[in-house]
Every structure is written in structure tokens, then in C-alpha cells.
Design a protein around this motif. Structure first.
Motif, PDB file in Angstrom:
ATOM      1  N   HIS A 279      34.101 -42.788  23.485  1.00  0.00           N
ATOM      2  CA  HIS A 279      35.153 -43.502  23.434  1.00  0.00           C
ATOM      3  C   HIS A 279      35.426 -44.012  24.952  1.00  0.00           C
ATOM      4  N   TRP A 280      34.638 -43.146  25.667  1.00  0.00           N
ATOM      5  CA  TRP A 280      34.919 -43.269  27.247  1.00  0.00           C
ATOM      6  C   TRP A 280      33.747 -44.207  27.759  1.00  0.00           C
ATOM      7  N   ASN A 281      32.821 -44.515  26.966  1.00  0.00           N
ATOM      8  CA  ASN A 281      31.609 -45.336  27.309  1.00  0.00           C
ATOM      9  C   ASN A 281      30.657 -44.580  28.318  1.00  0.00           C
ATOM     10  N   GLY A 282      30.790 -43.279  27.808  1.00  0.00           N
ATOM     11  CA  GLY A 282      29.665 -42.499  28.491  1.00  0.00           C
ATOM     12  C   GLY A 282      30.138 -41.893  29.767  1.00  0.00           C
ATOM     13  N   TYR A 283      31.564 -42.246  30.151  1.00  0.00           N
ATOM     14  CA  TYR A 283      31.998 -41.234  31.168  1.00  0.00           C
ATOM     15  C   TYR A 283      31.824 -39.790  31.152  1.00  0.00           C
ATOM     16  N   ALA A 284      31.224 -39.490  32.199  1.00  0.00           N
ATOM     17  CA  ALA A 284      30.858 -37.818  32.147  1.00  0.00           C
ATOM     18  C   ALA A 284      31.488 -36.985  33.295  1.00  0.00           C
ATOM     19  N   GLY A 285      32.801 -37.561  33.570  1.00  0.00           N
ATOM     20  CA  GLY A 285      33.295 -36.587  34.669  1.00  0.00           C
ATOM     21  C   GLY A 285      33.852 -35.240  34.157  1.00  0.00           C
ATOM     22  N   TYR A 286      33.728 -34.775  32.832  1.00  0.00           N
ATOM     23  CA  TYR A 286      34.266 -33.535  32.662  1.00  0.00           C
ATOM     24  C   TYR A 286      32.918 -32.890  32.058  1.00  0.00           C
ATOM     25  N   ASP A 287      31.934 -33.301  32.218  1.00  0.00           N
ATOM     26  CA  ASP A 287      30.643 -32.521  32.000  1.00  0.00           C
ATOM     27  C   ASP A 287      30.606 -31.028  32.338  1.00  0.00           C
ATOM     28  N   ARG A 288      31.000 -31.084  33.852  1.00  0.00           N
ATOM     29  CA  ARG A 288      30.482 -29.853  34.377  1.00  0.00           C
ATOM     30  C   ARG A 288      31.785 -28.860  33.976  1.00  0.00           C
ATOM     31  N   TRP A 289      32.934 -29.386  33.516  1.00  0.00           N
ATOM     32  CA  TRP A 289      34.046 -28.377  33.055  1.00  0.00           C
ATOM     33  C   TRP A 289      33.559 -27.730  31.878  1.00  0.00           C
ATOM     34  N   PHE A 290      32.871 -28.386  30.841  1.00  0.00           N
ATOM     35  CA  PHE A 290      32.638 -27.809  29.701  1.00  0.00           C
ATOM     36  C   PHE A 290      31.149 -27.123  29.841  1.00  0.00           C
ATOM     37  N   ALA A 291      30.402 -27.274  30.608  1.00  0.00           N
ATOM     38  CA  ALA A 291      29.268 -26.786  30.776  1.00  0.00           C
ATOM     39  C   ALA A 291      29.178 -25.122  31.052  1.00  0.00           C
ATOM     40  N   HIS A 292      30.317 -24.682  31.981  1.00  0.00           N
ATOM     41  CA  HIS A 292      30.220 -23.389  32.409  1.00  0.00           C
ATOM     42  C   HIS A 292      31.564 -22.821  32.264  1.00  0.00           C
ATOM     43  N   ASP A 293      31.495 -21.718  31.864  1.00  0.00           N
ATOM     44  CA  ASP A 293      32.790 -20.601  31.903  1.00  0.00           C
ATOM     45  C   ASP A 293      33.793 -21.430  30.832  1.00  0.00           C
ATOM     46  N   LEU A 294      33.401 -21.919  29.777  1.00  0.00           N
ATOM     47  CA  LEU A 294      34.198 -22.516  28.820  1.00  0.00           C
ATOM     48  C   LEU A 294      34.951 -21.149  28.006  1.00  0.00           C
ATOM     49  N   ASN A 295      36.092 -20.580  28.301  1.00  0.00           N
ATOM     50  CA  ASN A 295      36.579 -19.493  27.934  1.00  0.00           C
ATOM     51  C   ASN A 295      38.068 -19.440  28.063  1.00  0.00           C
TER      52      ASN A 295
END
Length: 376
Positions: A279-295
Motif C-alpha cells: 500500500h506504500w508503493n514499495g516504501y522501505a523506510g521501516y525494513d531495517r526496523w523489522f529486520a533486527h531485534d524484533l522483540n
């Protein structure tokens, strides 16, 4: 967000006088880091006059000074030397904050400082020291998140400079950050991180919207609205996961079963994020947040900064969008006991549970995440 957006306060500076208490090495690195930052700062007028300053930085520094004046004249924020200097730290963050929470709890660990009270994180200029604490906490069994923070406030004790870590951000986000940190100088309540951060977040958002309405271009307003909408979607997504985890942790299941449920919820959270990006047309600004230490530590940190923001929006409206009156009302809240304050904020939040602030030039709304994974 937090930490594409990254707007966390580094409150340890208030404890710099405490050498002799607790952890001497911690305070030494805090003093050394703050002194190095101040040493690197140059008056903005000097940076503007320097022919070696890149044109893009010159233009943005001129804009920061207009924002700085607006903060005091239109938002009633402190008129002092903050953001009159610029420092290039040679790194993409100002400090690193360590967040921690038990493996089966969303209640963040607390670290206490004599002057500023207790905070739900431990901030470091020394990256190695931050890693050492994080490792120690992980070995002890905690969930841990180390966040790279682009800015912090010394609560008016010192004049905070502009930093390379955020000065070239889009103007809406830059305005929000500056107003957020100045709000900490305007009002700070000891031992209540959630109150302080939500108040500053609300001031930053409201101030940025007012600035853009009066001085921004249509493109800048649309860009900021899209950023805010994505942030809202992100918070809805992570908030749903946090609520599901709360139910699991409070249940009578065994710890082993809780760990299995936790893993499933976090896996679903990552999958829902991938759908949200469509829905964000591929906006990836949160990719790093989800990639590491999701806890738990990372999710608890989000709650700390945003839980009471709707309450402060509601209070601002009750005060007829008048900032001095709004601050007086917030000060009155700050004088209540912690229990009374939370009750009042909760009541205010309910009154605006479905309200979203919008700027006038938004091009379109972004769809909110399908939350079926979290439905019972």
C-alpha cells in the motif's frame, strides 16, 4: 520510524554531575561525548559564511533558523541558544540507546538518574559500551534493542546544536524533530518517560503542521502527510501485535507455550508488514526496523513514545489550539500523581481514539493494514 524517524530523548545529561555515584565509567563516557559534541559545534552564521559549505547544507541551515524563530514566536517554545550552532559528528547518529524488557513481558527496564529521574533506556555516546550492556542484558535473558538516535535534548541545561544526523531530513520531519526536542526544554516531568515523550511528540507534530500550513509548499505538505500516514499505519500494525502479546503474557499458559505464541505473533507481524508495504508503493523506510531485534524491548519502546499522543492532541483542541494555554494545561497534568495523570490521559485518549490530524494538501490516504492475523 523510531528508527526511520528516530526521535528519542537522551536524558542522561542531567546526571553528569553524579560522578561518585553508581557507574563512574558510564558518566565519564557521557561527559566525554557531550564535550566532543560541543567542541564540534560551530555557529550557524560561520558555517553559512564558509565557502566550503555545500549549497544544499547552506540552504537547509538558513531554513533551520527560520524554523528556530517560528518555534519561539508561534509555538511559545524556549527562546535560547539551541539550534544556533551546527556540528558534523562524522557518524549517522548522535547516541545509541539501549532498551530492554523481560523475555515474557512488555514492561521496559528502567535506569534511574538523580537529576532527571528514571528512564526506560540507557543512552551512550560510546558505541562499544552500549554493545557491552546489550550483551550483558541478553545473556541475563532479556530482550534487547539498541537504537541509533539522531538527536537528543539536554533539557535546556546546554544549548543543543543542529547535527548532521538530521539537518538534511525533509523539512516536515526536521521541523517536527526540532520542535520535539525544544518541547522537552519547555516541560519535563521526572520519572514519567511516556508522558514526556508523548507530549514532545505531540508538540512536534502540531508545530510541524502549523509551519507547513503557513510556510510549506504543496509538495512539502503532501510529503509530510504521507510520512505521517505511514507512521500511523506502522503504529497500528505494531500496536496490534503488542496487544496480542500482552494477552499471551498475562495468560495461564506455560512459559514454553508463551514463547511459541510469541514467535508466531512476531512472524505474523513481519508478514503483515510486507503486505503493508504494497500500500506504500514499495516504501522501505521501516525494513531495517523489522529486520533486527524484533522483540519485546523494541515494541515496548514504541508504546512509550506514542501511547499518550492522542491525549495531548485532544488537550490541545480543548485549549482552542492555543499553545501557551496548552502548556499550562499540560503543566497541571504534570502536577497530578502518576495514577491520576494516567487516568486523565486515558480519558483524553478515548475522546480522540479515531481522530487523525491531516494537513490540507494531502494527495490521498494510504490504506490501513489488514489486521485479521490478530483477530481471535
Amino acid at each position: 520510524m523510531w528508527r526511520a524517524f528516530g526521535l528519542l530523548l537522551f536524558g542522561v545529561v542531567g546526571g553528569l554531575a553524579l560522578v561518585g555515584c553508581a557507574d563512574l565509567s558510564y558518566y565519564r563516557q557521557a561527559v566525554a561525548g557531550q564535550l566532543a559534541l560541543l567542541h564540534a559545534a560551530r555557529p550557524v552564521v560561520d558555517v553559512l559564511a564558509d565557502p566550503a559549505t555545500p549549497p544544499a547544507l547552506q540552504q537547509r541551515l538558513q531554513q533551520t533558523q527560520a524554523l528556530r524563530a517560528f518555534a519561539s514566536t508561534d509555538l511559545a517554545l524556549p527562546d535560547n541558544g539551541s539550534y544556533r550552532h551546527y556540528a558534523d559528528l562524522g557518524r549517522p547518529y548522535a547516541v545509541q540507546n539501549v532498551f530492554a524488557a523481560p523475555a515474557l513481558s512488555l514492561e521496559p527496564r528502567q535506569w534511574c538518574y538523580l537529576t532527571v529521574g528514571c528512564l526506560s533506556y540507557r543512552g551512550y555516546f560510546d558505541a562499544e559500551a552500549a554493545r557491552e550492556l546489550a550483551t550483558h542484558l541478553r545473556v541475563a535473558g532479556d530482550d534487547v534493542y539498541v537504537a541509533e538516535i539522531p538527536a537528543y535534548s539536554t533539557l535546556g541545561w546546554l544549548d543543543d546544536p543542529l547535527l548532521n544526523t538530521f539537518t538534511l531530513w525533509p523539512v516536515g520531519r526536521l521541523a517536527e524533530l526540532m520542535f520535539h526536542e525544544l518541547a522537552h526544554q519547555r516541560l519535563y516531568i521526572a520519572d514519567d518517560t511516556g508522558f514526556n515523550e508523548a507530549f514532545a511528540t505531540a508538540v512536534g507534530r502540531l508545530g510541524a503542521e502549523r509551519w507547513l500550513k503557513q510556510h510549506g509548499t504543496a509538495r512539502e505538505r503532501a510529503e509530510y502527510q504521507a510520512d505521517c500516514q505511514r507512521r500511523g499505519d506502522f503504529l497500528a500494525l505494531t500496536g496490534a501485535a503488542r496487544e496480542r502479546l500482552q494477552v499471551v503474557y498475562a495468560s495461564s499458559r506455560t512459559d514454553t507455550m508463551k514463547q511459541v505464541e510469541k514467535k508466531t505473533i512476531l512472524t505474523n507481524l513481519r508478514e503483515d508488514y510486507q503486505r503493508l508495504k504494497q500500500h506504500w508503493n514499495g516504501y522501505a523506510g521501516y525494513d531495517r526496523w523489522f529486520a533486527h531485534d524484533l522483540n519485546n524491548a523494541k515494541l515496548a519502546g514504541n508504546s512509550t513514545y506514542y501511547r499518550w499522543v492522542p491525549a495531548f492532541f485532544a488537550l490541545y483542541q480543548q485549549q482552542n489550539q492555543d499553545f501557551p494555554a496548552f502548556y499550562r494545561a499540560v503543566e497541571a497534568l504534570g502536577q497530578l500523581s502518576a495514577v491520576e495523570r494516567a487516568a486523565r490521559l486515558g480519558a483524553l485518549s478515548v475522546s480522540t481514539a479515531h481522530r487523525v490530524l491531516k494537513t490540507e494538501q494531502a494527495e490521498e490516504e494510504v490504506a490501513v493494514i489488514d489486521r485479521r492475523h490478530y483477530a481471535h
